[in-house]
Design a protein around this motif. Structure first.
Motif: not given
Ligand code: ADP
Ligand code: ASP
Ligand code: MG
Length: 424
Positions: A39-53, A55-59
């Motif tokens: 079982v693998v996770s996303a590359m370090a930092g990737k999920t944070n980047e996706l979450v920020a996108w 949030q930005d898109a739906s503000k």
């Protein structure tokens, strides 16, 4: 031959070189003749980047918090794991191993409909057992499943741990290895207390408390599942040489075993210290002291999906008015204040005060059940360092203390040392 589920977190798959290293760990177990699912996770930092996108898109214009569609959040944030599962399958293939990647919906890993924080409801192990039979290493995208609405659902941050343990339970694996950037579970977060010691074993119950109270080394739900399904779960490092002596030990691999209390011979009174930063404190002053008030306050907060944590209510002096203090994650403060404002009339309070930047520091140990004075020791040690206590909650096996966030590190180190955890 054994059946092993291996999970690799974000830092372990942060780039192609690390994915190659992960593949060597997998190869070691395959070469030893074991059936392996990864079982693998996303590359370090990737999920944070996706979450920020997201949030930005739906503000929403003018709002001080984001309103987003949780189904689209899931569609976006689940993509990080799709990438790493494919990359690891390719790397394994390049090493001559028969490997194939699988997304949550393909297995399928069925979840409930709580997008963004979904719970796994069912995994049919036969799909993977068939793959084992074909000599295939299944590389599964963690953190995701498919909801009853036929859409991708994610399991909450850190959810790949839960994917791994749930899969291990579904295929009745002999072991579930959670590989991460530390070589086990420590007496406290080794990032803030270098004197923290690695535990050889920790009980399910203590690990559950540690995880719920902030030690993000395992997602809370993964520990619950391991406890319920009796999954033999180890936390170990992916950064050690995959072929070092002992790495392939079947019964006692290096790392920390999460196990039943009675498997632990030398029980300490205190096992660990956990902390959670970014808590906000809300105090409602002069709340009417009558039946139904607590329900009036916390009902609407729960409906708004706000996680209320420590709750302290005073006994009123004259039976008419009291104060109510509680904590929420700082990120939910704006939403919580808006909800309280709407129900002000029905609840009947005079004033709301709030403060961000709080931290909750917790002392955990099953030995507390039978030892008096553990809490008093914590209070004395903190007072000697001039740390003010804002709120306290306790259970049978833990004490949680709310303090000013600026003192988090000092409080953790102080408590770690006062219970002798930095000594061998
Ligand atoms: P992964 O990306 O592999 O899932 P995480 O970052 O989620 O890894 O979890 C590992 C981190 O958990 C460690 O780097 C460590 O800083 C932190 N941590 C917090 N408390 C503890 C603890 N008691 N023992 C070990 N690690 C801890
Ligand atoms: N990638 C997800 C997260 O960062 C899941 C995980 O790492 O376990 O939360
Ligand atoms: Mg994690």
């Amino acid at each position: 031959m054994a059946r092993i589920v291996m999970k690799f977190g974000g830092t372990s798959v942060a780039d192609i070189a690390r994915i190659r290293n992960v593949a060597r760990h997998v190869k070691r177990e395959v070469d030893a003749g074991h059936e392996v699912a990864v079982v693998v996770s996303a590359m370090a930092g990737k999920t944070n980047e996706l979450v920020a996108w997201v949030q930005d898109a739906s503000k929403a214009e003018g709002a001080n918090f984001n309103i987003y569609d949780a189904r689209e959040y899931d569609a976006v944030v689940a993509s990080g794991e799709q990438v790493t599962s494919g990359l690891l399958a390719l790397t394994l293939q390049a090493m001559g191993i028969h490997a194939r990647s699988w997304q949550g919906w393909q297995i399928p890993i069925r979840t409930d409909n709580a997008h963004g924080a979904a719970r796994i409801q069912d995994i049919d192990g036969s799909f993977l057992i068939k793959r084992f039979g074909e000599g295939q290493v299944a590389v599964i995208a963690g953190f995701q499943g498919i909801g009853p609405d036929n859409r991708i659902a994610t399991l909450g941050r850190g959810g790949s741990d839960t994917s791994a343990v749930a899969i291990a339970a579904a295929v009745k694996a002999d072991r579930c290895d959670i590989y991460t950037d530390v070589d086990g579970v420590y007496t406290t977060d080794p990032r803030i207390e270098p004197k923290a010691r690695r535990l050889a074993k920790i009980s399910f119950e203590e690990m559950l408390e540690m995880a719920s109270l902030g030690a993000k080394v395992l997602q809370v739900r993964s520990v619950e599942l391991a406890m319920v399904h009796k999954v033999r779960t180890f936390v170990r490092s992916s950064f050690e040489d995959p072929d070092a002596p002992g790495m392939g030990d079947l019964l006692n691999p290096p790392g920390t075993l999460i196990c039943d209390e009675d498997e632990i011979v030398e029980q300490q009174v205190v096992t660990g210290i956990a902390y959670a930063k970014d808590e906000a404190q809300i105090s409602l002053r002069r709340v009417a002291d009558r039946p139904g008030v607590a329900a009036g306050i916390f009902g609407p907060l729960a409906e708004a999906n706000i996680n209320v944590d420590m709750i302290v209510q005073n006994i009123s002096e004259d039976g008419s008015r009291t104060d109510m203090t509680f904590t929420v994650p700082s990120s939910d403060l704006g939403k919580a204040l808006a909800v309280l404002d709407r129900s002000r009339e029905t609840i009947g309070f005079e004033l709301v005060q709030h403060d961000t930047g709080m931290a909750k520091v917790s002392v955990i140990g099953i030995g507390m059940r039978s030892h008096a004075g553990v809490a008093a020791t914590a209070f004395k040690a903190l007072s000697e360092k001039g740390i003010n206590i804002r709120a306290i909650t306790t259970s049978e096996i833990k004490i949680s203390i709310l303090i000013d966030g600026a003192y988090t590190e000092l409080a953790v180190r102080t408590l770690h040392s006062v219970y002798g955890l930095d000594k061998q």
